[in-house]
Design a protein around this motif. Structure first.
Motif: not given
Lengths: 326, 502, 145
Positions: B28-38, B119-122
């Motif tokens: 999910p994209k909410k709350n910048r979850f991706n970035e925190k996960f990375s 995509i930046f996170c990827v």
């Protein structure tokens, strides 16, 4: 009043410098800031030729002919570089082991094992498939990751936000041209020949692609070549029936989900095999008999995964480049 | 022997990052979850690397092991290799990457459109995975594949910030990188043809034999030169560095920090690995490549600083300073001794910690000056964002080589390393000149930032720096002082790592 | 040397192509031509590898049945399979890189209306100069008021 005084002073100044009276219709350039020393004042371009110094003449000449000279210099430099690189490499090639000789350093024990034991160690009849998907599988995983990287990067650069950006951005000088460049318009919908040929050939192309993917471990081919064939079917469908029809079952979300999932399966299965291999655990994956469709362990599922990724990625490239959308 | 958990760490860190990259588009994209996960995953990999380092060096031993990727042993399958040096570099790469991301967490949100952040996170994860793969790989062709991942991901994180400037910078960067990749590729083909192997230690054996029989010396020299130039282009060695200031100066702060601090270093470490593990120091010396690298390093140290002097944009100035710092590293490599390479590796680590700090600080300062990046517009910004100001000052002092700051340690070790070398005069003179030149452009920057701005109407109501920014800057600063004051144990560890690299 | 070069004529052609491709990539000013140069360069490397893998009088590395349920797996029957594997990997890398650079080229065209990187550079500087003058004017206005 102030401006007029300035004008008069300017004319007087020019007269002192010997630049003569200015043409009537000329726009007078803005004054340089007052604190600039005299030498840094911008040069007056309207001086007559014979009054210019040598340096000014040289600069004028450079302004007119510079680009031409530069391009000649550039091509000269290109040829020189090319010749130097080619000569260096030719001298190297002349020293290399002779072509096609069986005693060359590359034909060593590594190759012997690949050929002599490749069959029963990987289960693949196609030695190259066994090589790239079993012996040197980490390279091939990296290769799929390269494709994935490129796909997400292209999606990012040309993807969804592009159209809005194009319409909004005021700084685009060539807005109209770029729009024409992007939106070639949908292919016309009454093209009976194209549609007829497409309806006949798409099943055949799909079949061919599947055969190449599934027989990757037996015959030349494999995930990448088969995937490329499959993607041509999608591209043909998009041209014959319009991108909207393809969009119904293949859009950005489908692409991301399918290729991420396929790559995930690839990564996990290969990760399992690397993990068991390095720690000398027994791997539960059967090798099968050489020459059967269900043989060669992980190579068949990996080929299918790669085929999915490649088909999707190539269609995505086509779609993004031709209409800026997926 | 090493325990089984530590044994699997190199493989696990690469795969963890790869899988994170692959799975990120599905999250999910909410709350910048991706970035925190990375960030969490990169932190986890950092902890794993620290444990690996501990396991490899506890009790005064220096272990190194090979990890075969699959069921097939060395000359047939791919292999990873981990020793103390690789573990240290992996640890510091992860820490620097994590801090670059957290320190610029808010500026990333300003610069990158929401739909691009995922995509930046990827890309960041792929970049990190490829850096670790380059650090750990024992196979030249694997190195090539991951160099390509690195190239595409690095160019893409330049272009992730939309704009004409970044697109042009990314294209220039990409083209130079592709020239480099082409050279590396043909050089690997030549080496394969001459040795019949792609694994580093087997190539080493074959090259030793060729050296004894004096066969194929000329193709070997050409291959070495091509691979060095190719990787030199990618790591911004001076005459090939024209792409760097554009790419590092225009991109978003996190990208600049990552590119300057990490991406260049991955390629430099690949060069070190090729020199040590494929050719061997005596062959490098016999083929005269060490002298060439040394001279390139000297020129880069001076010319990078000279170019930096002419910049008015702070990010471009810091970017050109990277060219000079890369020159320091190549100077160490060109000394062609264990001490020299250890000093170069120490400088890799120190620069990987200091340069992201400088970029993060410069980003923070320009944010409070209304996103202006010209030096004279940053006047007095220290008093608005003190953490960023402190970061810039510490980074500048470190780059000048003031004692107690990190850069001093690497300059000291480079000086020590060059003492028993025939080119000592050259290297010491250039080190001194380069330090003076560094001071010439960093001191004015510090003075500008510290000068109180008299024009009261220019006061910009800047947002308070976030806690995350302060925390990252604090960690950066403490790393800086740690490396400056207590670098000797680290240098000893690196020396042990270099000794078992061969 | 010429004799040896003639013996290795596939490799010789490959490196000539490599040089041409690399010069195009490095020194052409049109981006599309640069990308074509990149592809020539990569293809030259594949030709080089294919030539390096070949061994006189041997077959493609796909096991041949011996007619009685077994496989002929003597190593002097087949050519070297490693270059084929490297070429496969190289092709995928080349496709990815080409697509990525074309995407960037398209983007550059949208921003600058040109594919020539030098022209883009000049336009960039013009824009910068304009921007700086407007900023300076605004600052002067602020100071004056």
């Amino acid at each position: 009043m102030h401006e007029e005084l300035k004008n008069i002073w300017k004319n007087f100044f020019n007269w002192v410098l010997g630049n003569g009276p200015r043409p009537e219709n000329e726009v007078i350039p803005p004054d340089p800031p007052p604190d600039l020393p005299f030498t840094q004042k911008p040069q007056d371009k309207y001086s007559r030729f014979h009054e210019a110094t040598i340096k000014e003449r040289y600069e004028q000449w450079l302004e007119i002919h510079g680009l031409h000279i530069f391009s000649i210099l550039y091509s000269g430099l290109s040829i020189l570089t090319c010749v130097v690189i080619v000569c260096l490499l030719l001298a190297t090639v002349a020293e290399l082991p002779p072509f096609g000789h069986e005693r060359n350093p590359a034909n060593n024990e590594v190759i012997r094992r690949y050929v002599e034991h490749g069959g029963h160690e990987t289960g693949a009849q196609n030695i190259v498939a066994g090589l790239i998907l079993d012996y040197r599988a980490f390279d091939t995983f990296g290769e799929s990751a390269v494709l994935f990287t490129a796909a997400v990067s292209v999606l990012m650069i040309l993807g969804a936000s592009r159209r809005n950006k194009l319409n909004k951005s005021p700084s685009l000088k060539s807005e109209t041209t770029s729009r024409n460049f992007l939106q070639r318009g949908p292919p016309s919908l009454d093209e009976p020949i194209l549609r007829g040929v497409a309806s006949l050939s798409i099943p055949a192309i799909l079949m061919m692609g599947c055969v190449v993917v599934i027989n990757g471990h037996l015959t030349p081919g494999g995930g990448f070549s088969g995937g490329a064939i499959l993607s041509t079917a999608l591209i043909l469908a998009s041209n014959a029936y319009g991108p909207e029809r393809v969009h119904e079952f293949y859009n950005e979300r489908t692409f991301i989900v399918s290729s991420s999932t396929a790559l995930m399966i690839y990564a996990l299965s290969k990760g399992y095999s690397f993990f068991t291999g390095a720690n000398h655990f027994h791997s539960i994956i059967p090798k099968g008999t050489i020459g059967n469709i269900f043989s060669a362990g992980l190579i068949l599922p990996l080929n299918i995964c790669v085929g999915l990724i490649v088909a999707g990625t190539l269609y995505t490239f086509y779609s993004l480049f031709s209409k800026g959308d997926l | 022997m090493i325990n089984i958990f530590a044994f699997n760490i190199p493989f696990a860190s690469i795969f963890l990052l790869m899988i994170t990259a692959i799975v990120t588009p599905l999250l999910p994209k909410k709350n910048r979850f991706n970035e925190k996960f990375s960030c969490c995953v990169i932190g986890l990999v950092a902890i794993l690397s620290a444990y690996l380092l501990y396991a490899l060096t506890n009790g005064g031993q220096s272990l190194a092991f090979n990890f075969s990727m699959g069921h097939f042993p060395a000359p047939w399958g791919n292999e990873l290799r981990a020793g103390p040096l690789e573990a240290i570099l992996a640890l510091f790469f992860c820490v620097a990457m994590l801090l670059s991301l957290t320190g610029n967490f808010s500026s990333t949100a300003e610069d990158i459109a929401p739909n691009r952040r995922q995509i930046f996170c990827v890309l960041v994860n792929l970049l990190m995975a490829s850096l670790l793969a380059l650090t750990y790989t024992n196979d030249l062709f694997t190195a090539y594949v991951f160099i390509e991942i690195n190239t595409i991901a690095a160019c893409a994180i330049v272009a992730v910030k939309e704009g004409a400037g970044t697109t042009r910078a990314a294209i220039r960067y990409l083209i130079m990188s592709l020239v480099g990749s082409g050279l590396v590729m043909i050089a690997i083909c030549l080496l394969y043809d001459l040795t019949g192997h792609l694994l580093m230690q087997n190539m080493h054996g074959a090259i030793q034999v060729l050296m004894v029989t004096k066969e194929y010396t000329m193709p070997l020299t050409v291959a070495l030169a091509l691979i060095t130039v190719g990787l030199g282009i990618k790591s911004a060695l001076y005459p090939f560095a024209s792409w760097l200031p554009d790419a590092h100066g225009t991109s978003t702060n996190a990208s600049s920090a990552i590119l300057s601090g990490l991406v260049l270093k991955g390629h430099i470490f690949t060069i070190i690995k090729i020199f040590y593990r494929v050719f061997g120091l005596d062959v490098i010396h016999y083929l005269r490549m060490d002298t060439a690298i040394f001279i390139f390093g000297l020129v880069a140290m001076i010319m990078g600083s000279v170019h930096a002097l002419r910049q008015t944009n702070i990010k471009r100035m810091i970017a050109w300073s990277s060219v000079a710092q890369v020159g320091y590293i190549f100077l160490g490599v060109g000394l062609n001794t264990v001490a020299g390479v250890a000093a170069a590796c120490l400088h890799i680590i120190i620069h990987a910690c200091v340069k992201p700090m400088l970029f993060t600080a410069a980003g923070g300062l320009s944010a409070v000056a209304g996103h202006k990046k010209n030096l004279h517009e940053l006047m007095g910004t220290f008093y608005i964002n003190r953490w960023a100001g402190l970061g810039l000052i510490a980074g500048a002092f470190s780059m000048m080589g003031i004692p107690a700051f990190a850069g001093f340690a690497s300059k000291l070790s480079l000086t020590m390393a060059s003492f028993d070398h025939p080119f000592i005069v050259w290297s010491l003179a250039t080190l001194a000149t380069s330090s003076v030149l560094n001071a010439l452009y960093y001191v004015p920057a510090v003075i500008v930032v510290l000068t109180k701005n008299k024009n009261a109407q220019n006061k910009i109501t800047a947002p308070e720096p976030t806690t995350l920014y302060k925390f990252s800057m604090f960690v950066f600063l403490s790393l800086n002082f740690y490396l400056g004051l207590f670098c000797m144990p680290l240098l000893r560890l690196i020396t042990r790592g270099v000794n078992v690299l061969q | 040397m010429l004799g040896k070069l003639f013996l290795n004529h596939y490799e010789a052609v490959a490196v000539i192509l490599f040089g041409i491709g690399m010069t195009n990539l490095l020194l052409q000013r049109n981006l599309i031509k640069k990308i074509i140069g990149l592809n020539i360069m990569d293809t030259a490397v594949y030709l080089f590898l294919a030539a390096k893998g070949f061994v006189e009088g041997r077959a493609a590395p796909i096991l041949i049945s011996n007619g009685s349920g077994g496989w002929l797996n003597s190593s002097d029957l087949y050519v070297n399979p490693v270059p084929a594997g490297l070429v496969l990997t190289g092709i995928v890398v080349s496709v990815s890189v080409t697509a990525f650079s074309l995407a960037l080229a398209l983007k550059l065209y949208e921003y600058y209306g040109t594919l020539n990187i030098d022209e883009a550079l000049m336009k960039m500087t013009e824009e910068q100069v304009e921007l700086e003058t407007t900023i300076e004017k605004a600052e002067e206005d602020v100071l004056a008021s």
